[in-house]
Design an enzyme around this catalytic site. Structure first.
Site, PDB file in Angstrom:
ATOM      1  N   THR A 192      30.291  41.043  42.069  1.00 37.06           N
ATOM      2  CA  THR A 192      30.543  39.653  41.682  1.00 37.06           C
ATOM      3  C   THR A 192      29.627  38.689  42.434  1.00 37.06           C
ATOM      4  O   THR A 192      29.585  37.509  42.122  1.00 37.06           O
ATOM      5  CB  THR A 192      32.010  39.233  41.960  1.00 37.06           C
ATOM      6  N   HIS A 244      31.157  26.016  43.192  1.00 31.73           N
ATOM      7  CA  HIS A 244      32.375  26.816  42.994  1.00 31.73           C
ATOM      8  C   HIS A 244      32.660  27.668  44.233  1.00 31.73           C
ATOM      9  O   HIS A 244      31.738  28.175  44.875  1.00 31.73           O
ATOM     10  CB  HIS A 244      32.224  27.696  41.757  1.00 31.73           C
ATOM     11  N   ARG A 262      31.633  43.699  45.222  1.00 30.23           N
ATOM     12  CA  ARG A 262      30.374  43.072  45.641  1.00 30.23           C
ATOM     13  C   ARG A 262      29.466  42.743  44.451  1.00 30.23           C
ATOM     14  O   ARG A 262      28.580  41.913  44.545  1.00 30.23           O
ATOM     15  CB  ARG A 262      29.639  43.964  46.647  1.00 30.23           C
ATOM     16  N   SER A 308      33.025  33.445  35.619  1.00 25.70           N
ATOM     17  CA  SER A 308      32.648  34.846  35.462  1.00 25.70           C
ATOM     18  C   SER A 308      32.475  35.191  34.005  1.00 25.70           C
ATOM     19  O   SER A 308      33.136  34.640  33.125  1.00 25.70           O
ATOM     20  CB  SER A 308      33.720  35.750  36.083  1.00 25.70           C
ATOM     21  N   ASN A 324      40.922  29.640  46.123  1.00 20.61           N
ATOM     22  CA  ASN A 324      40.158  29.376  44.905  1.00 20.61           C
ATOM     23  C   ASN A 324      41.100  28.917  43.800  1.00 20.61           C
ATOM     24  O   ASN A 324      41.973  29.667  43.370  1.00 20.61           O
ATOM     25  CB  ASN A 324      39.433  30.657  44.490  1.00 20.61           C
ATOM     26  N   LYS A 359      32.560  31.758  51.809  1.00 21.59           N
ATOM     27  CA  LYS A 359      31.168  32.044  52.156  1.00 21.59           C
ATOM     28  C   LYS A 359      30.202  31.740  51.021  1.00 21.59           C
ATOM     29  O   LYS A 359      29.084  31.279  51.246  1.00 21.59           O
ATOM     30  CB  LYS A 359      31.028  33.526  52.546  1.00 21.59           C
ATOM     31  N   GLU A 363      42.419  29.882  32.908  1.00 18.07           N
ATOM     32  CA  GLU A 363      42.481  31.308  32.603  1.00 18.07           C
ATOM     33  C   GLU A 363      43.883  31.841  32.859  1.00 18.07           C
ATOM     34  O   GLU A 363      44.128  33.029  32.770  1.00 18.07           O
ATOM     35  CB  GLU A 363      41.414  32.086  33.377  1.00 18.07           C
ATOM     36  N   CYS A 378      36.414  30.621  35.474  1.00 21.24           N
ATOM     37  CA  CYS A 378      36.565  29.413  36.302  1.00 21.24           C
ATOM     38  C   CYS A 378      35.749  28.222  35.814  1.00 21.24           C
ATOM     39  O   CYS A 378      35.851  27.141  36.380  1.00 21.24           O
ATOM     40  CB  CYS A 378      36.195  29.728  37.750  1.00 21.24           C
TER      41      CYS A 378
END
Lengths: 488, 416
Positions: free
Chosen positions: A348, A381, A346, A443, A413, A386, A228, A260
């Site tokens: 996401t 991924h 959030r 995404s 990431n 977390k 990307e 991703c």
């Protein structure tokens, strides 16, 4: 930033392969030339010239200089003697090195970098050198037990030398120490050198996979590069990769984009394109951007992973088919022409990452009739430290099974490269007949789950271990990170 | 090997090639208000005036001009002089980067030697302040060196670093060359930098290309220089005439990396020795019939301090690797001039400050070197070295290098 060197497009294009492959010629009379000649400079013979590519050979520094550009980047134009019996001095530039590190007779290893621009602004890439790292390189051996099925035959990774600590970012942004690091779950992240981008890392990863995997370039019939953050909005990365790994001209080269999961989405296609004589390649690479002070400013890393698929000596083969879960959700995007992406905070999480990753994982386990206990390793991924562990918990997968593949802890990431690098790290450790669950997330949104089973051939490791690659690193400050991430 | 077979084997002639009978130059410096033409005309007219010669007497003009296509966007620059001087004689522009001036002189000599012309004007001009000098100058390196971000300081820094590594040449040796050349420029009214400097100021000046700092580097300059050549038989008609007895020009590859070393030499030697210096100086000395011992003064191409040391070694005035130590042993902080104690006797290098302090308007340099030696040998210099040398110099050697050693021109001058 390395600026224009006033080269015209046709001239730059004619020299592409010389820059990429460090091609030299040697005549029967002993005369050696860089760039390669069509007529010997000494005996004038045309018939006894032999060209060779030197892009995977180490070198020794013979003479060199150092200056700084106006942005403070150390530029070290140098002359090196290529090792490996070539014994020829070529001009180059030393990168990834500190001023005190560079000295005559030092050992160097090749790396693919951005060199400059033509007068019209086309990027010129090429192979240059950096201080030789101490990691072991395992050459591929011919495995005794060949499974005969299509699967991963080789893999390679590229991770930049530079890192920035989460604490340095927090401090630079004026956040209280420790306030954010814990929530993010990464210790540090990888930072590209000023002359690296997603294309250069793709080439380095592809070369590691191809060369240490013992694969001839012309035997690769398809290359998919998922990213990307390509250096060009229009102009394929895959064509440059193909040229840089000697896979021209009959290769089918394609760039793909799906946040991703741009690379992982192409794995089923790449596997399907494998024949008895055709190998295929998927590369995930990203040097994604983040606005200053955004949450992504903490998490976005840089790196590339490459997988080669073939038949005969696969080290890991897919169990059944892949399982995708897709929906149309605006959790993360970058509008055309925008420099930095936007994301839903959030938003996401639950409806995006978790919904897709967990659905794909559950569906895979159900359809393939396996239980979480059958899975030896999982690579999910890693947008934060977390998310993958929380998703694994929902899938009843023990968090220990994630640890070998949790490379984002050290790199941040790496977007399209994330699960490919994680998978590479797991393959470094796996034994025969182990199962690896890979779930990539992109995404927009999709998750793709693939269950891999290792074969006997995995005993014959090749390439450079991911943990070795992570070991030799240099830290930069926030200012340098921001600058070099933007290619300056 | 191929290079060696190209070497001209000129029989020792021991006969003058031409005579310099007039010389002129501009001051060197940054002249933002001046055009190249005004600089060239000033130098040319001064040269003609000093020879008491009319323009119409000239048979031809040879001019060094490295970058007119870049700094002026002007091709056919040769005819631009015809326009300004209202003449129609053959004007030839020659180009060999920093050796353009030396190459113009070489061509002027050939023109006289051929018998075609009795009187020619040789000039050199450069207008570096019109553009970004660093990138313009980098056209004189190989495209591959440019690709990897070499600048000219980087190329000579590579040589300096390797010379220090192989021979123990010290950082201070390089600095002493700059200090000496600033000393020599003090009395030179045309020089760009006449200020005294110390070893410490050189070493502590701004880093340019490790190990070279700002004061190791010759400056960006505008300027012009010209001389009048006549055939040797006419020398007696002029008040101040100096003979040219040796003239040679050698070439090698544009890229430093690809340059051939002598057949038996190791690959690395290309970084510590400039082969065209050896080839051209040997041949020019042979033509002149003199030996290194005879040389009193030398104008050497100190574009960077390391190059003065390389020149001393490659001309053969000391053993390879010992140049820095000759500089150190000869150095005297207090003296107005430094006399190098070479293996072939005492010599003064760069009597007017050399490229470092006098300035380096690229193509003017080779001709400026001839102006300097002509004036020293004929006793009309504004900064004579007679007192320090204990006599008027009789023989001079001029050494002019193009690129990183891709072209080398050497001339030998002798008093009439």
């Amino acid at each position: 930033m390395i600026g224009s060197n006033s080269t015209s497009l046709p001239k730059s294009w004619r020299d592409n392969l010389t820059r990429y492959l460090l091609s030299t010629s040697e005549c029967g009379c002993g005369e050696k030339s860089f760039p390669p000649r069509s007529i010997c400079g000494s005996c004038r013979s045309k018939s006894t010239l032999r060209a060779s590519a030197n892009y995977m050979k180490d070198a020794e520094l013979v003479a060199g200089s150092q200056h700084y550009d106006y942005l403070g980047n150390l530029i070290a134009p140098s002359f090196v003697n290529i090792n490996g019996g070539t014994d020829i001095i070529i001009p180059t530039r030393i990168t990834d090195a500190g001023p005190e590190e560079i000295r005559i007779c030092m050992e160097l290893e090749p790396t693919f970098r951005r060199l400059g621009e033509t007068s019209q602004g086309a990027i010129e890439y090429g192979t240059i050198f950096r201080p030789k790292k101490n990691y072991k390189r395992f050459e591929k051996r011919d495995p005794e037990n060949k499974c005969g099925k299509a699967g991963i035959t080789a893999y390679g990774v590229s991770i930049p030398t530079y890192r920035i600590k989460m604490s340095e970012i927090a401090e630079a942004l004026g956040k209280p120490a420790g306030s954010l690091e814990k929530g993010i779950g990464f210790d540090e992240k990888s930072v590209p050198a000023f002359d690296q981008d997603s294309l250069t890392m793709a080439v380095d990863a592809a070369r590691n996979a191809r060369v240490y995997g013992g694969m001839e370039g012309e035997k690769i019939s398809a290359i998919y590069v998922g990213s990307e953050s390509p250096p060009y909005a229009v102009k394929p990365t895959a064509a440059t990769v193909a040229a840089a790994i000697e896979a021209l001209p009959s290769v089918r080269a394609t760039d793909t984009q799906f946040a991703c999961s741009a690379a992982a989405n192409m794995i089923p296609d790449a596997l399907a394109a494998v024949t008895d004589s055709n190998n295929t390649m998927v590369i995930g690479t990203d040097n994604s951007q983040a606005a200053e002070g955004d949450a992504l400013d903490y998490t976005v890393g840089a790196g590339a992973g490459a997988l080669i698929f073939g038949k005969g000596d696969a080290i890991a083969i897919p169990v059944g088919r892949s399982f995708s879960h897709t929906s149309d959700i605006p959790d993360f995007w970058r509008r055309d022409g925008a420099q930095y992406p936007e994301h839903g905070g959030r938003f996401t999480g639950e409806p995006a990452y978790f919904e897709h990753v967990i659905s794909a994982g559950k569906n895979l386990m159900k359809e393939l009739e396996i239980s979480p206990d059958d899975i030896d390793y999982a690579v999910l991924h890693q947008p934060t430290g977390k998310f993958p562990f929380a998703a694994a918990e929902e899938l009843d997968i023990d968090r220990k099974k994630l640890e070998h593949g949790f490379i984002a802890k050290f790199t941040g990431n790496t977007y399209s490269a994330c699960t490919l690098i994680g998978l590479a790290s797991v393959l470094d450790h796996a034994k025969p007949e182990e199962k690896i669950l890979q779930i990539a997330y992109g995404s927009g949104a999709t998750a793709i789950g693939i269950l891999w089973e290792t074969t006997e051939a995995i005993k014959e490791k090749s390439g450079i271990k991911v943990e070795d690659m992570l070991r030799e690193k240099k830290y930069v400050d926030y200012h340098t990170y921001r600058r070099s991430k933007n290619g300056h | 090997l191929s290079l060696q077979s190209n070497i001209k084997r000129v029989e020792a002639m021991k006969k003058p090639i031409a005579a310099i009978v007039g010389a002129g130059r501009t001051r060197f410096g940054e002249f933002f208000k001046r055009e190249y033409m005004s600089l060239a005309l000033e130098a040319g007219q001064k040269a003609l005036d000093s020879a008491n010669m009319q323009t119409k007497e000239l048979g031809a003009i040879y001019g060094g001009f490295f970058l007119p296509e870049i700094t002026e966007y002007q091709g056919l620059s040769s005819s631009s002089f015809a326009e300004e001087m209202d003449i129609n004689i053959p004007i030839t522009r020659v180009e060999a980067a920093c050796a353009s001036g030396g190459l113009a002189l070489y061509n002027g000599c050939l023109a006289i030697q051929s018998g075609r012309f009795d009187k020619v004007l040789v000039g050199g001009v450069e207008k570096l302040t019109n553009t970004d000098a660093t990138s313009s100058l980098s056209t004189a390196m190989s495209s591959y060196e440019r690709l990897y971000n070499f600048t000219f300081p980087d190329l000579y820094a590579s040589m300096a670093g390797r010379h220090m590594h192989d021979y123990g040449t010290k950082r201070e040796h390089l600095a002493m060359v700059a200090v000496k050349n600033h000393k020599h420029a003090k009395g030179n009214e045309h020089a760009q930098f006449r200020n005294p400097i110390t070893i410490d100021t050189v070493i502590n000046s701004a880093p340019v290309a490790k190990p070279l700092t700002l004061l190791d580097c010759s400056p960006i300059s505008d300027g012009a220089a010209a001389i009048v050549l006549v055939k040797p038989e006419l020398a007696k008609d002029y008040e101040n005439a100096v003979l040219i007895t040796g003239s040679d020009y050698a070439t090698g590859s544009v890229g430093l990396y690809s340059r051939k070393t002598a057949p038996t030499a190791p690959l690395e030697e290309k970084f510590t020795s400039i082969r065209v210096t050896k080839l051209a100086s040997e041949e020019a000395l042979k033509m002149s019939g003199i030996t290194l011992k005879d040389i009193d003064i030398a104008e050497v191409h100190d574009c960077f301090t390391i190059e003065e040391i390389l020149a001393m070694e490659d001309i053969g005035l000391c053993e390879k690797g010992k140049g820095g130590f000759v500089v150190e042993d000869s150095f005297d902080e207090k003296s107005s001039h430094i006399v190098y104690k070479t293996d072939y006797g005492e010599k003064i290098f760069n009597c007017g400050g050399g490229l470092k302090a006098d300035g380096h308007p690229v193509s003017a340099t080779g001709v400026r070197q001839a102006v300097e030696c002509y004036e020293q040998l004929s006793g009309i210099s504004c900064h004579p070295v007679d007192r320090r040398l204990g006599k008027r110099p009789d023989y001079a050697l001029i050494h002019n290098i193009g690129g990183s050693g891709a072209a080398g021109v050497v001339h030998i001058l002798e008093v009439k």
